[in-house]
Design an enzyme around this catalytic site. Structure first.
Site, PDB file in Angstrom:
ATOM      1  N   PRO A 264      55.785 127.833  18.700  1.00  0.00           N
ATOM      2  CA  PRO A 264      54.852 126.825  18.389  1.00  0.00           C
ATOM      3  C   PRO A 264      54.485 127.142  16.942  1.00  0.00           C
ATOM      4  CG  PRO A 264      53.822 128.616  19.887  1.00  0.00           C
ATOM      5  CD  PRO A 264      55.231 128.843  19.713  1.00  0.00           C
TER       6      PRO A 264
ATOM      7  N   LEU B 282      48.985 134.389  16.180  1.00  0.00           N
ATOM      8  CA  LEU B 282      47.757 134.130  15.262  1.00  0.00           C
ATOM      9  C   LEU B 282      47.100 132.713  15.492  1.00  0.00           C
ATOM     10  CD1 LEU B 282      49.700 135.166  12.139  1.00  0.00           C
ATOM     11  CD2 LEU B 282      48.518 136.662  13.367  1.00  0.00           C
TER      12      LEU B 282
ATOM     13  N   ASP C 247      52.989 131.740  13.947  1.00  0.00           N
ATOM     14  CA  ASP C 247      53.604 131.547  15.408  1.00  0.00           C
ATOM     15  C   ASP C 247      52.188 131.647  16.060  1.00  0.00           C
ATOM     16  OD1 ASP C 247      53.995 131.805  18.014  1.00  0.00           O
ATOM     17  OD2 ASP C 247      55.425 133.478  17.765  1.00  0.00           O
ATOM     18  N   HIS C 248      51.746 130.533  16.530  1.00  0.00           N
ATOM     19  CA  HIS C 248      50.203 130.143  17.244  1.00  0.00           C
ATOM     20  C   HIS C 248      50.288 130.823  18.536  1.00  0.00           C
ATOM     21  CE1 HIS C 248      46.549 128.367  16.730  1.00  0.00           C
ATOM     22  NE2 HIS C 248      46.942 127.334  16.223  1.00  0.00           N
ATOM     23  N   ARG C 249      51.070 131.799  18.976  1.00  0.00           N
ATOM     24  CA  ARG C 249      50.920 132.515  20.259  1.00  0.00           C
ATOM     25  C   ARG C 249      50.247 133.706  19.665  1.00  0.00           C
ATOM     26  NH1 ARG C 249      57.055 132.437  22.206  1.00  0.00           N
ATOM     27  NH2 ARG C 249      57.272 133.086  19.932  1.00  0.00           N
TER      28      ARG C 249
END
Length: 438
Positions: free
Chosen positions: A242, A413, A409-411
């Site tokens: 993501p 940060l 990477d939104h998982r």
């Protein structure tokens, strides 16, 4: 005979491309002699010989993709004994003479065998430059040369033209013009006297047939080697991670002036800013493992430098970059860029980075949203440096401004961490003296 199978030259590669052979079939090779240049997912590597011997067969052509574990080269190993015919079993009767003559048995070892008279010498025909000669009794005799001559008879029925398809007649200048224009005289309707094709008839046809063929509307080219692997890696990253991004316009006037005045490059100073910011936000170098739902953190920052090459995009790693100052980073960046374009980077240097910087500004663009390098959680893009009006010291003046982008990477940060990381990078670039400190 020994068959050499293509080994896995990287980390879990399934195939590689033969860029160039250094040997040919029939060549003798030594142990560890370079056999070929092989392109992996990241670089071109030299393939050493695992044997000493002779190349019996090459199983792939240059430019061909070979699966890992597939036959690549057949070797005749040094010291292999050539195949020999088996000895005849003891007590077995000897084979008859090919001439059909008497054959001595074991009991005839002392007896004399009556010799048959030699057959009469047969004439030998020997080809020469023209015709042939016959040698009989040591005396050559040339054979007489003969030719079969048949009179030519015109078949009028075969040459008679069918009604309406008579061969077009034209004067030599008109025939030459038709050839230059690529016009078939048989396709031209004659208007001259006695059915002659005239220049006006050629002009009426036009020169469309003589015009060069137009380029095709599209062409296709097989994507192989590095570009093929890069495409697969970027597709996997874009579809499985993501992505999110944040931007910031930064006044880099002081940093640019420092780079111009000293020996450190602007990219090295920007790298120092990233490394200093990463100390405060260590998760930017972490890696998320979806299969185990684990976050892996690293003791050192291995900085990846995105390099554009003729073969495609390469990310070259500078390991433990946080231990280097700006001058050391300048030298390391230059070294990685040179060897990336030469294709001489090691596999470790191409796979160990945990955060990447991409200087897209060298292409004249203001910025962009880069796709994460697989396994990494952040990538920083530097845009072109623009001279523009800017508020500085309470006044509007011309300053050097650069757009800095962080894709993440939104998982791993969230927005706050990514924004804080970017703000710290900007703070160092605005006060570049900090970038020179360890």
């Amino acid at each position: 005979m020994k068959t050499f199978l293509l080994p896995d030259l990287g980390e879990g590669l399934t195939e590689s491309e033969v860029v160039a052979w250094r040997v040919a079939e029939g060549d003798s090779v030594e142990l560890n002699q370079v056999l070929a240049d092989i392109e992996t997912a990241k670089a071109v590597v030299e393939l050493p010989s695992p044997y000493e011997g002779t190349i019996a067969k090459l199983h792939a052509a240059e430019g061909e993709t070979v699966d890992v574990g597939a036959p690549l080269i057949d070797f005749e190993l040094a010291g292999d004994a050539p195949a020999q015919a088996p000895d005849a079993p003891a007590g077995e009767a000897p084979a008859p003479s090919p001439e059909g003559g008497p054959v001595a048995s074991p009991d005839d070892s002392v007896a004399e065998v009556e010799a048959e008279p030699a057959p009469e010498a047969q004439p030998e025909k020997v080809s020469v430059l023209v015709g042939h000669i016959t040698v009989h009794g040591g005396k050559p005799t040339r054979a007489k040369r003969t030719w079969d001559v048949e009179p030519f008879v015109r078949d009028e029925r075969a040459t008679a033209a069918a009604p309406g398809t008579a061969k077009r007649r034209a004067m030599p200048p008109v025939r030459k013009l038709a050839k230059e224009r690529g016009i078939d005289l048989q396709s031209v309707r004659p208007t001259g006297p006695d059915g002659l094709v005239t220049r006006a008839d050629l002009d009426a046809v036009g020169t469309a047939s003589a015009a060069p063929a137009q380029a095709p509307a599209s062409t296709r080219e097989k994507v192989t080697g590095l570009r093929k692997h890069t495409a697969a890696a970027m597709t996997q990253s874009a579809l499985t991670v993501p992505h999110a991004a944040t931007f910031h316009q930064v006044d880099v006037t002081e940093t640019l002036a420092l780079a111009k005045a000293g020996d450190a490059s602007f990219l090295a100073l920007a790298s120092r800013a990233i490394l200093l910011a990463a100390k405060r936000w260590p998760d930017v170098t972490a890696s998320f493992h979806a299969d185990t739902n684990e976050l892996e953190r690293f003791a050192h920052v291995n900085l990846g430098i995105a390099v554009s090459t003729d073969r495609g995009l390469v990310v070259a790693s500078i390991d433990e970059a946080e231990t280097m100052d700006a001058l050391e980073l300048t030298a390391q960046i230059k070294d990685r860029a040179t060897r990336a374009r030469e294709g001489t980077l090691s596999m470790a240097e191409l796979t160990s980075s945990n955060i990447t910087i991409s200087n897209v500004g060298v292409f004249g663009v203001d910025g962009g949203i880069p796709i994460l390098n697989p396994g990494e959680s952040a990538i920083i893009a530097l845009g072109a440096i623009r001279r523009m009006p800017w508020e500085h010291g309470g006044e509007i003046v011309l300053r050097d401004v650069c757009t800095v982008t962080v894709s993440f990477d939104h998982r791993v940060l969230d927005g706050r961490e990514a924004a804080g990381f970017l703000a710290d990078i900007a703070a160092v670039l605005e006060r570049p003296a900090l970038a020179l400190a360890r």
